[in-house]
Design a protein around this motif. Structure first.
Motif, short mmCIF file in Angstrom:
data_model
loop_
_atom_site.label_atom_id
_atom_site.label_comp_id
_atom_site.label_asym_id
_atom_site.label_seq_id
_atom_site.Cartn_x
_atom_site.Cartn_y
_atom_site.Cartn_z
N GLY A 76 88.78 28.72 84.22
CA GLY A 76 89.02 28.93 82.79
C GLY A 76 88.14 28.04 81.94
N TYR A 77 88.01 26.76 82.32
CA TYR A 77 87.18 25.83 81.57
C TYR A 77 85.69 26.19 81.71
CZ TYR A 77 91.26 22.86 80.93
OH TYR A 77 92.49 22.39 80.57
N ALA B 146 85.06 29.12 79.45
CA ALA B 146 85.04 28.68 78.04
C ALA B 146 83.75 27.95 77.72
CB ALA B 146 86.24 27.79 77.77
N GLY B 147 83.30 27.08 78.64
CA GLY B 147 82.05 26.36 78.42
C GLY B 147 80.86 27.29 78.37
N SER C 122 80.91 30.44 77.45
CA SER C 122 80.99 31.17 76.18
C SER C 122 80.47 30.30 75.03
CB SER C 122 82.43 31.59 75.90
OG SER C 122 82.92 32.43 76.92
N TYR C 123 80.80 29.02 75.08
CA TYR C 123 80.35 28.08 74.04
C TYR C 123 78.82 28.02 74.01
CZ TYR C 123 79.36 23.51 71.92
OH TYR C 123 78.85 22.50 71.16
#
Length: 202
Positions: free
Chosen positions: A28-29, A32-33, A35-36
């Motif tokens: 998940g992290y 998210a990273g 996507s950032y």
């Protein structure tokens, strides 16, 4: 019945192991990273692509190519006044300032590839022993290649020329495999899979 039971057991075993691996690697992290970095690399990437193309084709032609990329890959974004006006207002020269601008923008825009590399290394438990500049140089090369691939579409350019040259009422004859025929996929040089309705797009 036995084969079905074996298949279901294998399927659920794969699902459970995949879920455990995803949790262990902080999937998940990582997502998210990723996507950032994608979000914050898009605009520097576009400006870097514009600067790179502008050196060879001129700023006006480069702006049109980048706008074409946006229209094909991100429909609706290209018509945004904020994006298009910013692209039109940039004028990169071919001197030292232009070179520094290209390198700086590609350096920033390539962050997404560095993030992707680190994410894949973590997933596969690999250690990247390359130097920082070696890794960054590779990321920048990938950025340039992706930009060139996105900004060059031979099929679309060809169809645009056919539309421009063909007289009203003229006929255009093309013989090519179309989806869902297997021949449309087996030739690795087919980069544009078309259907019987594709021509109507143009």
């Amino acid at each position: 019945m036995l084969n079905l039971a074996s298949f279901l057991r294998s399927f659920f075993d794969l699902l459970i192991r995949s879920t455990k691996k995803f949790a262990k690697d902080d999937g998940g992290y990582l997502a998210a990273g990723m996507s950032y970095y994608i979000f914050f690399s898009v605009f520097p990437f576009l400006l870097g692509l514009l600067a790179f193309l502008g050196i060879f084709f001129g700023s006006e032609k480069a702006t049109e190519q980048v706008k074409d990329v946006l229209e094909r890959q991100l429909p609706g974004i290209a018509d945004s006044p904020i994006i298009y006006d910013n692209l039109q207002s940039i004028d990169f020269n071919k001197g030292l300032v232009g070179a520094v601008a290209v390198i700086g923008l590609l350096w920033t825009g390539s962050a997404v590839f560095g993030s992707l590399t680190r994410m894949m290394n973590k997933i596969w438990n690999l250690e990247d022993k390359r130097s920082f500049y070696n890794r960054k140089g590779t990321d920048m090369i990938f950025t340039i290649l992706i930009g060139l691939i996105l900004s060059t579409n031979t099929f679309i350019n060809t169809m645009n020329d056919v539309w421009r040259i063909l007289k009203p009422g003229g006929l255009f004859l093309a013989v090519t495999p179309v989806y869902p025929a297997a021949e449309a996929f087996q030739d690795p040089t087919h980069v544009n899979i078309i259907t019987e309705q594709t021509i109507g797009y143009f």
